[in-house]
Design an enzyme around this catalytic site. Structure first.
Site, PDB file in Angstrom:
ATOM      1  N   GLY A  17       0.826  -1.215   0.000  1.00 40.84           N
ATOM      2  CA  GLY A  17       0.000   0.000   0.000  1.00 40.84           C
ATOM      3  C   GLY A  17       0.857   1.260   0.000  1.00 40.84           C
ATOM      4  N   HIS A  18       2.003   1.220  -0.708  1.00 42.11           N
ATOM      5  CA  HIS A  18       2.989   2.310  -0.609  1.00 42.11           C
ATOM      6  C   HIS A  18       2.557   3.615  -1.272  1.00 42.11           C
ATOM      7  N   LEU A  66      -1.947   6.971   1.958  1.00 41.11           N
ATOM      8  CA  LEU A  66      -1.572   7.955   2.993  1.00 41.11           C
ATOM      9  C   LEU A  66      -0.474   7.390   3.896  1.00 41.11           C
ATOM     10  N   VAL A  67      -0.723   6.220   4.476  1.00 43.79           N
ATOM     11  CA  VAL A  67       0.218   5.642   5.445  1.00 43.79           C
ATOM     12  C   VAL A  67       1.444   5.051   4.744  1.00 43.79           C
ATOM     13  N   GLY A  68       1.209   4.239   3.706  1.00 44.32           N
ATOM     14  CA  GLY A  68       2.319   3.564   3.033  1.00 44.32           C
ATOM     15  C   GLY A  68       3.337   4.562   2.489  1.00 44.32           C
ATOM     16  N   SER A  78      -6.975  -0.031  13.454  1.00 42.38           N
ATOM     17  CA  SER A  78      -7.542   1.311  13.590  1.00 42.38           C
ATOM     18  C   SER A  78      -8.221   1.429  14.948  1.00 42.38           C
ATOM     19  N   SER A  79      -8.400   2.670  15.409  1.00 38.97           N
ATOM     20  CA  SER A  79      -9.048   2.881  16.717  1.00 38.97           C
ATOM     21  C   SER A  79     -10.510   2.435  16.722  1.00 38.97           C
ATOM     22  N   CYS A  80     -11.089   2.184  15.534  1.00 40.13           N
ATOM     23  CA  CYS A  80     -12.497   1.759  15.497  1.00 40.13           C
ATOM     24  C   CYS A  80     -12.686   0.310  15.968  1.00 40.13           C
ATOM     25  N   TYR A  98     -15.720  -3.077   9.042  1.00 40.44           N
ATOM     26  CA  TYR A  98     -14.285  -2.787   8.942  1.00 40.44           C
ATOM     27  C   TYR A  98     -13.601  -3.165  10.264  1.00 40.44           C
ATOM     28  N   PRO A 111      -3.566   2.807  14.888  1.00 39.41           N
ATOM     29  CA  PRO A 111      -3.526   4.275  14.841  1.00 39.41           C
ATOM     30  C   PRO A 111      -4.895   4.907  15.076  1.00 39.41           C
ATOM     31  N   THR A 112      -4.867   6.126  15.592  1.00 40.61           N
ATOM     32  CA  THR A 112      -6.056   6.956  15.675  1.00 40.61           C
ATOM     33  C   THR A 112      -6.347   7.545  14.282  1.00 40.61           C
ATOM     34  N   ASN A 113      -7.269   8.522  14.170  1.00 41.53           N
ATOM     35  CA  ASN A 113      -7.581   9.137  12.863  1.00 41.53           C
ATOM     36  C   ASN A 113      -6.344   9.873  12.326  1.00 41.53           C
TER      37      ASN A 113
HETATM   38  N1  LIG Z   1      -6.533   7.006   7.188  1.00 37.10           N
HETATM   39  C1  LIG Z   1      -6.779   6.891   8.488  1.00 37.10           C
HETATM   40  O1  LIG Z   1      -7.295   7.820   9.131  1.00 37.10           O
HETATM   41  C2  LIG Z   1      -6.430   5.622   9.198  1.00 37.10           C
HETATM   42  C3  LIG Z   1      -5.856   4.531   8.575  1.00 37.10           C
HETATM   43  N2  LIG Z   1      -5.565   3.397   9.300  1.00 37.10           N
HETATM   44  C4  LIG Z   1      -5.000   2.187   8.666  1.00 37.10           C
HETATM   45  O2  LIG Z   1      -3.811   2.466   7.960  1.00 37.10           O
HETATM   46  C5  LIG Z   1      -3.726   1.598   6.810  1.00 37.10           C
HETATM   47  C6  LIG Z   1      -3.498   2.454   5.576  1.00 37.10           C
HETATM   48  O3  LIG Z   1      -4.577   3.354   5.433  1.00 37.10           O
HETATM   49  P1  LIG Z   1      -4.474   4.630   4.457  1.00 37.10           P
HETATM   50  O4  LIG Z   1      -3.062   4.827   4.054  1.00 37.10           O
HETATM   51  O5  LIG Z   1      -5.241   5.710   5.089  1.00 37.10           O
HETATM   52  O6  LIG Z   1      -5.306   4.124   3.210  1.00 37.10           O
HETATM   53  P2  LIG Z   1      -5.199   4.571   1.671  1.00 37.10           P
HETATM   54  O7  LIG Z   1      -6.525   4.295   1.066  1.00 37.10           O
HETATM   55  O8  LIG Z   1      -4.613   5.922   1.575  1.00 37.10           O
HETATM   56  O9  LIG Z   1      -4.130   3.545   1.091  1.00 37.10           O
HETATM   57  C7  LIG Z   1      -4.388   2.183   1.015  1.00 37.10           C
HETATM   58  C8  LIG Z   1      -3.486   1.588  -0.027  1.00 37.10           C
HETATM   59  O10 LIG Z   1      -3.794   0.188  -0.173  1.00 37.10           O
HETATM   60  C9  LIG Z   1      -3.843  -0.117  -1.540  1.00 37.10           C
HETATM   61  N3  LIG Z   1      -4.749  -1.237  -1.792  1.00 37.10           N
HETATM   62  C10 LIG Z   1      -6.069  -1.313  -1.510  1.00 37.10           C
HETATM   63  N4  LIG Z   1      -6.561  -2.481  -1.932  1.00 37.10           N
HETATM   64  C11 LIG Z   1      -5.531  -3.172  -2.503  1.00 37.10           C
HETATM   65  C12 LIG Z   1      -5.409  -4.425  -3.130  1.00 37.10           C
HETATM   66  N5  LIG Z   1      -6.461  -5.253  -3.273  1.00 37.10           N
HETATM   67  N6  LIG Z   1      -4.200  -4.790  -3.622  1.00 37.10           N
HETATM   68  C13 LIG Z   1      -3.139  -3.974  -3.521  1.00 37.10           C
HETATM   69  N7  LIG Z   1      -3.175  -2.768  -2.924  1.00 37.10           N
HETATM   70  C14 LIG Z   1      -4.369  -2.373  -2.426  1.00 37.10           C
HETATM   71  C15 LIG Z   1      -4.379   1.135  -2.198  1.00 37.10           C
HETATM   72  O11 LIG Z   1      -4.072   1.156  -3.559  1.00 37.10           O
HETATM   73  P3  LIG Z   1      -5.222   1.670  -4.598  1.00 37.10           P
HETATM   74  O12 LIG Z   1      -5.582   3.042  -4.113  1.00 37.10           O
HETATM   75  O13 LIG Z   1      -4.525   1.632  -5.898  1.00 37.10           O
HETATM   76  O14 LIG Z   1      -6.352   0.682  -4.460  1.00 37.10           O
HETATM   77  C16 LIG Z   1      -3.644   2.219  -1.408  1.00 37.10           C
HETATM   78  O15 LIG Z   1      -2.356   2.467  -1.941  1.00 37.10           O
HETATM   79  C17 LIG Z   1      -5.025   0.801   6.760  1.00 37.10           C
HETATM   80  O16 LIG Z   1      -4.803  -0.466   7.321  1.00 37.10           O
HETATM   81  C18 LIG Z   1      -5.953   1.588   7.647  1.00 37.10           C
HETATM   82  O17 LIG Z   1      -6.872   0.757   8.274  1.00 37.10           O
HETATM   83  C19 LIG Z   1      -5.813   3.329  10.640  1.00 37.10           C
HETATM   84  C20 LIG Z   1      -6.370   4.384  11.306  1.00 37.10           C
HETATM   85  C21 LIG Z   1      -6.740   5.600  10.646  1.00 37.10           C
HETATM   86  C1  LIG Z   2     -10.342   6.435  11.063  1.00 38.14           C
HETATM   87  C2  LIG Z   2     -11.776   6.007  11.244  1.00 38.14           C
HETATM   88  O1  LIG Z   2     -12.626   6.717  10.358  1.00 38.14           O
HETATM   89  C3  LIG Z   2     -14.006   6.374  10.367  1.00 38.14           C
HETATM   90  O2  LIG Z   2     -14.616   6.833  11.525  1.00 38.14           O
HETATM   91  P1  LIG Z   2     -14.841   8.338  11.898  1.00 38.14           P
HETATM   92  O3  LIG Z   2     -13.823   8.755  12.887  1.00 38.14           O
HETATM   93  O4  LIG Z   2     -16.244   8.515  12.307  1.00 38.14           O
HETATM   94  O5  LIG Z   2     -14.498   9.052  10.538  1.00 38.14           O
HETATM   95  P2  LIG Z   2     -14.788  10.318   9.664  1.00 38.14           P
HETATM   96  O6  LIG Z   2     -13.493  11.003   9.543  1.00 38.14           O
HETATM   97  O7  LIG Z   2     -15.438   9.928   8.407  1.00 38.14           O
HETATM   98  O8  LIG Z   2     -15.842  11.222  10.484  1.00 38.14           O
HETATM   99  C4  LIG Z   2     -15.558  11.836  11.697  1.00 38.14           C
HETATM  100  C5  LIG Z   2     -16.671  12.748  12.115  1.00 38.14           C
HETATM  101  O9  LIG Z   2     -16.663  13.886  11.250  1.00 38.14           O
HETATM  102  C6  LIG Z   2     -17.983  14.157  10.796  1.00 38.14           C
HETATM  103  N1  LIG Z   2     -17.932  14.875   9.507  1.00 38.14           N
HETATM  104  C7  LIG Z   2     -18.332  16.141   9.312  1.00 38.14           C
HETATM  105  N2  LIG Z   2     -18.231  16.486   8.024  1.00 38.14           N
HETATM  106  C8  LIG Z   2     -17.703  15.389   7.394  1.00 38.14           C
HETATM  107  C9  LIG Z   2     -17.357  15.145   6.040  1.00 38.14           C
HETATM  108  O10 LIG Z   2     -17.492  15.980   5.172  1.00 38.14           O
HETATM  109  N3  LIG Z   2     -16.814  13.923   5.767  1.00 38.14           N
HETATM  110  C10 LIG Z   2     -16.619  12.970   6.736  1.00 38.14           C
HETATM  111  N4  LIG Z   2     -16.071  11.787   6.389  1.00 38.14           N
HETATM  112  N5  LIG Z   2     -16.984  13.171   8.027  1.00 38.14           N
HETATM  113  C11 LIG Z   2     -17.517  14.368   8.344  1.00 38.14           C
HETATM  114  C12 LIG Z   2     -18.627  12.792  10.737  1.00 38.14           C
HETATM  115  O11 LIG Z   2     -20.034  12.886  10.699  1.00 38.14           O
HETATM  116  C13 LIG Z   2     -18.076  12.164  12.022  1.00 38.14           C
HETATM  117  O12 LIG Z   2     -18.815  12.604  13.138  1.00 38.14           O
HETATM  118  C14 LIG Z   2     -14.265   4.901  10.401  1.00 38.14           C
HETATM  119  O13 LIG Z   2     -15.397   4.664   9.598  1.00 38.14           O
HETATM  120  C15 LIG Z   2     -13.079   4.109  10.178  1.00 38.14           C
HETATM  121  O14 LIG Z   2     -12.660   4.213   8.853  1.00 38.14           O
HETATM  122  C16 LIG Z   2     -11.955   4.545  11.048  1.00 38.14           C
HETATM  123  O15 LIG Z   2     -11.235   3.756  11.592  1.00 38.14           O
END
Ligand SMILES: NC(=O)C1=CN([C@@H]2O[C@H](COP(=O)(O)OP(=O)(O)OC[C@H]3O[C@@H](n4cnc5c(N)ncnc54)[C@H](OP(=O)(O)O)[C@@H]3O)[C@@H](O)[C@H]2O)C=CC1
Ligand SMILES: C[C@H]1O[C@H](OP(=O)(O)OP(=O)(O)OC[C@H]2O[C@@H](n3cnc4c(=O)[nH]c(N)nc43)[C@H](O)[C@@H]2O)[C@@H](O)[C@@H](O)C1=O
Length: 314
Positions: free
Chosen positions: A11-12, A15-17, A108-110, A137, A164-166
């Site tokens: 997943g490089h 966001l995280v990768g 994830s924190s969820c 999820y 991780p948190t959000n």
């Molecule tokens: N974003 C956040 O707020 C949080 C993220 N996390 C965790 O961190 C990790 C990374 O998340 P994040 O970086 O945000 O996610 P992104 O969506 O930004 O990145 C995910 C990556 O995984 C790749 N991917 C998805 N499906 C496949 C597949 N079938 N085969 C190969 N590659 C695939 C995507 O490629 P492509 O786009 O080409 O499909 C993308 O590069 C996850 O495990 C997530 O649960 C945890 C807490 C909060």
């Molecule tokens: C990281 C975490 O992310 C997800 O959980 P979440 O924290 O609820 O994520 P969220 O960022 O989408 O929302 C946070 C809050 O924000 C409010 N909100 C306002 N306005 C917008 C808006 O425009 N978009 C979004 N998405 N939310 C909005 C929204 O209604 C909510 O109250 C999980 O499903 C799961 O993926 C997980 O693990």
């Protein structure tokens, strides 16, 4: 860890990768194994197994997943449970089979109960019902933690999990509906400013509290854990600071420089009321975050202007 060790960052381009790759490169790791989704579909067990058989990565960081905000999680529950179970099962089992030295799984924190004690300690896992908007999820992520533990118990396989948190930062998903709140609001306030719109709609009541961590801090913690932690229990990774969605919206408005009004769309779900992680375990191991929300938001907005908006106008 040897700087020439082969490290597969799954997943490089996400966001995280991408942040993990930047961090590893800055530390001098030279042998990163990277495959895009189209080069290697991680939901395909035969493809993943052939990849591991051919390349035998010494370390694996699993940052590939089906990820999205509250709306995406609520709308595509079948995708979120199935794809995540497939990816993590394939990658963890092939890592074990092909003698990877260590794997780090990202959850994830969820994973924690909707009404867990705050701040949420690691021991709250599986102590109560989940938040309905993301339980599919969360169930997949809980299965990932348990799979790492099961392989460690049965086979002494060095599999660890970080929760991780959000998160937010460069290479985030800025989709208007399917993204998380922070990138969604950056985009919406930016577009409102650009079009001189009088108001911006923000979802829910504004009351939920969220803890945000810059992805560069997360990447630092991931590499820290890979280099120094080999325990059975998963590890929380948070900033320790929470804000209400209303406060976040005001901060984004200020950073973007938008001067109109904020309107709350109460028909949209709030999700979990609060999910502040207790990150004292990680702190006790010697790690702390560095980036404040204001600085991180300002940098992310700059990144968005230079990379998303600039490219859209080319
Ligand atoms: N974003 C956040 O707020 C949080 C993220 N996390 C965790 O961190 C990790 C990374 O998340 P994040 O970086 O945000 O996610 P992104 O969506 O930004 O990145 C995910 C990556 O995984 C790749 N991917 C998805 N499906 C496949 C597949 N079938 N085969 C190969 N590659 C695939 C995507 O490629 P492509 O786009 O080409 O499909 C993308 O590069 C996850 O495990 C997530 O649960 C945890 C807490 C909060
Ligand atoms: C990281 C975490 O992310 C997800 O959980 P979440 O924290 O609820 O994520 P969220 O960022 O989408 O929302 C946070 C809050 O924000 C409010 N909100 C306002 N306005 C917008 C808006 O425009 N978009 C979004 N998405 N939310 C909005 C929204 O209604 C909510 O109250 C999980 O499903 C799961 O993926 C997980 O693990």
């Amino acid at each position: 860890m040897d700087k020439s060790a082969t490290i597969f960052v799954a997943g490089h381009r996400g966001l995280v990768g991408s942040a993990v790759v930047r961090k590893l490169q800055s530390l001098g790791y030279t042998n990163l194994l990277l495959r895009t989704h189209s080069e290697l579909d991680l939901t395909s067990q035969p493809a993943v197994d052939s990849f591991f058989a051919a390349h035998k990565p010494q370390y694996v960081i699993l940052a590939a997943a089906k990820v999205g905000g509250i709306h995406a999680n609520n709308t595509y529950p079948a995708d979120f449970i199935t794809i995540n179970l497939q990816i993590q099962t394939n990658v963890i089992s092939s890592s074990f089979k092909h003698n990877t030295q260590k794997i780090l799984f990202l959850g994830s924190s969820c994973i924690y109960p909707k009404f867990a004690p705050q701040p949420i300690p690691e021991s709250s896992l599986l102590t109560g019902p989940l938040e309905p908007t993301n339980e599919w999820y969360a169930i997949a992520k809980i299965a990932g933690i348990k799979m790492c533990q099961a392989f460690r118990i049965q086979h002494s396989f060095n599999a660890i999990s970080a929760m991780p948190t959000n998160l937010y930062g460069p290479n985030d998903n800025f989709h208007p509906e399917n993204s998380h709140v922070l990138p969604a609001l950056l985009r919406r306030f930016h577009e409102a400013k650009a079009s001189n719109a009088e108001r911006v709609v923000v979802w829910g009541s504004g009351k939920p509290l969220r803890e945000f961590l810059h992805v560069d801090d997360l990447a630092d913690a991931v590499v820290f854990l890979l280099e120094s932690y080999s325990g059975l229990e998963h590890v929380n990774v948070g900033s320790g600071k929470e804000v209400s969605i209303k406060e976040l919206a005001e901060l984004v408005k200020e950073v973007v420089g938008y001067e109109g009004e904020i309107v709350w769309e109460s028909s949209k779900p709030d999700g979990t009321p609060r999910k502040l992680m207790d990150s004292s375990k990680l702190e006790g191991l010697g790690w702390k975050p560095k980036v404040t929300l204001k600085d991180g938001l300002t940098d992310t907005y700059r990144w968005y202007l230079e990379n998303v908006i600039a490219n859209a106008h080319q």
